[in-house]
Design an enzyme around this catalytic site. Structure first.
Site, PDB file in Angstrom:
ATOM      1  N   LYS A  71       0.811  -1.225   0.000  1.00  0.00           N
ATOM      2  CA  LYS A  71       0.000   0.000   0.000  1.00  0.00           C
ATOM      3  C   LYS A  71       0.844   1.276   0.000  1.00  0.00           C
ATOM      4  CE  LYS A  71      -4.153  -1.966   2.115  1.00  0.00           C
ATOM      5  NZ  LYS A  71      -5.187  -1.817   3.163  1.00  0.00           N
ATOM      6  N   ASP A 107     -10.453   2.235   1.388  1.00  0.00           N
ATOM      7  CA  ASP A 107     -10.639   1.819   2.780  1.00  0.00           C
ATOM      8  C   ASP A 107     -11.342   2.899   3.585  1.00  0.00           C
ATOM      9  OD1 ASP A 107      -9.445  -0.705   2.580  1.00  0.00           O
ATOM     10  OD2 ASP A 107      -7.437   0.101   2.929  1.00  0.00           O
TER      11      ASP A 107
END
Length: 281
Positions: A71, A107
């Site tokens: 990420k 997210d």
């Protein structure tokens, strides 16, 4: 590529390890519901192999889901990094179009959507259990829902520096509380508690969390229920789990990658629940 696959669009999830990922289950369920003849695969890719993998993608590719440890590693490989990925320093989605890579993060809005689905639209006081990358996403989601004050329980308060910087940028009052000081230094009530640590780590503070919160969101989904989720349920609280987050962040990925809205959240959740029952059984 086979002739019949010439016009098939492709997406995938990358990470290492990757065998546990539910992303293929969720995305394939969405494609089936939407009637899209797309492919979604999983590839075990570490940081050292990420650049080569991206360089090898052909124009049939439309998007990538990224999990740990990629990420942050993917950020310098993107042509553009959109909000809120830039804000939290984590890209979990790469959109591929016109030869460009756009990194973003589902997210944060995925957590907001999961809470809204359960009737939670505004939070003012929030408790975070943990101070890592997932806690950063939870902090950004809390700020998007009007949180003004956040407490973060940290086993090592020195690791909260990134979270503190994010809180400053968001204009949120963040107070870091050492694990052993939970009973004395946490507020009497919070609107929302979000746990971002392993089940065994959260268990010792489960009582302190559940006696203060109205809503408990545990970011784990396997195994489920966690001990914190069980304690919250027994206390009569609203309880959300990692599958809620996973479904909603994946739904946003589907919409962004395919251009089809809305994503079939119910079908995706049913597929995820079935997969988890199969693993447990």
């Amino acid at each position: 590529m086979k002739p019949e696959e010439k016009h098939v669009r492709r997406c995938a999830v990358l990470g290492s390890p990757i065998a546990h990922s539910l992303s293929p289950v969720l995305h394939r369920a969405a494609y089936a519901e939407l009637g899209l003849p797309w492919r979604y695969d999983a590839f075990d890719v570490g940081e050292e192999g990420l650049a080569a993998f991206l360089a090898g993608l052909d124009p049939s590719w439309r998007g990538l889901s990224l999990t740990m440890p990629l990420k942050r590693a993917v950020i310098p490989l993107c042509d553009e990094v959109a909000e809120p990925a830039r804000l939290v320093g984590a890209v979990n989605t790469v959109l591929l179009a016109g030869g460009r890579r756009t990194g973003t993060n589902t997210d944060v809005p995925g957590m907001v959507e999961a809470l809204r689905e359960r009737g939670v639209r505004t939070v003012r006081h929030v408790l975070l259990v943990g101070v890592g990358a997932t806690a950063s996403s939870a902090l950004a989601a809390s700020a998007a829902m009007d949180a003004s004050r956040v407490w973060a329980l940290a086993r090592d308060p020195a690791r909260a520096q990134d979270l503190q910087r994010l809180a400053t940028e968001l204009g949120v009052d963040l107070r870091v509380v050492a694990w052993g000081d939970a009973a004395a230094d946490l507020p009497a009530r919070v609107d929302l508690a979000v746990s971002t640590v392993p089940d065994e780590a959260a268990a010792p503070v489960a009582f302190e969390v559940t006696r203060r919160a109205e809503v408990v969101f545990d970011a784990l989904y396997d195994p489920w229920p966690t001990r914190l989720a069980q304690a919250a349920d027994q206390a009569g609280l609203v309880v959300l789990g990692g599958l809620d987050l996973l479904v909603h962040q994946a739904a946003l990925q589907v919409e962004q990658m395919t251009g089809k809205t809305p994503a079939p959240v119910a079908a995706m959740r049913a597929a995820g629940e079935h997969a988890l029952r199969s693993r447990a059984g």
